[in-house]
Design a protein around this motif. Sequence first.
Motif, PDB file in Angstrom:
ATOM      1  N   ARG A   1       0.841  -1.200   0.000  1.00  0.00           N
ATOM      2  CA  ARG A   1       0.000   0.000   0.000  1.00  0.00           C
ATOM      3  C   ARG A   1       0.876   1.249   0.000  1.00  0.00           C
TER       4      ARG A   1
ATOM      5  N   TRP B   1      -6.150  -1.304   0.273  1.00  0.00           N
ATOM      6  CA  TRP B   1      -5.647  -0.144  -0.462  1.00  0.00           C
ATOM      7  C   TRP B   1      -6.803   0.798  -0.807  1.00  0.00           C
ATOM      8  N   PRO B   2      -6.564   2.116  -0.764  1.00  0.00           N
ATOM      9  CA  PRO B   2      -7.568   3.035  -1.308  1.00  0.00           C
ATOM     10  C   PRO B   2      -7.595   2.932  -2.835  1.00  0.00           C
ATOM     11  N   LYS B   3      -8.684   3.365  -3.420  1.00  0.00           N
ATOM     12  CA  LYS B   3      -8.824   3.281  -4.878  1.00  0.00           C
ATOM     13  C   LYS B   3      -7.708   4.048  -5.597  1.00  0.00           C
TER      14      LYS B   3
ATOM     15  N   CYS C   1     -13.184   9.058  -6.476  1.00  0.00           N
ATOM     16  CA  CYS C   1     -12.338   8.197  -5.651  1.00  0.00           C
ATOM     17  C   CYS C   1     -10.878   8.286  -6.030  1.00  0.00           C
TER      18      CYS C   1
END
Length: 226
Positions: free
Chosen positions: A31, A137-139, A223
């Motif tokens: 990440r 993980w974020p987008k 996002c």
Amino acid sequence: MRRRLRRGLAWLLRGGALATLAVVLLVLALRWVPPPTTYYVMSEYLRLGAVERRWVPAARLSPHLPVAVVAAEDVQFCAHAGFDFEAIRAAFADQSRLRGGSTISQQVAKNVFLWPDRSWLRKGVEAGFTVLIELLWPKARIVEVYLNVAEFGEGSFGAEAAARHHFDRPAAELTAAQSARLAAILPNPKARSPVALTPFLQRRVRSIRSSMATLEAEGRVDCLAG
């Protein structure tokens, strides 16, 4: 005999738990840490003798690039949790589709952690990694990794290498039109060029530019801001 079987089963379960923990920790670490390489990058390096690859963080990528690849590859990216089931059904209905209904998250799972193969085993493992990526993980990170590991030509990996090779500029300086051109050569970058556009690619670029405008106007790529 029963005691030995119980011990064997206990060791098997412990081994499975440790392996699962190791995979989760690996995905979590990536990440923040750039993947050092991938199976496909290494295989192309061995085949070609050299590859172009240069990791750059999201802050040094054109803001048009994430929107362009989402418009080209996965318009539901911000809405789904890793799998676009409508696209998967369409892919089963039309076996000629090159991408096979894979989302950007699935492509990252395959490109970073696995090997290029169409077997059910690989697809099953890919699904597991896709779930972990979406959970951990974020987008915005998913697209950042995608843009740094995706193949954009023979021996050319990542948007930075592609931008310098095709447009003689860093990825941070790509215009919306150039970003759409790079996205248009996916998923077949070895047979397509973003600078020598065929009539098919010209139509594809126009479609991507239109989709980019729509996605941005409707807030469907919010996002990507992180």
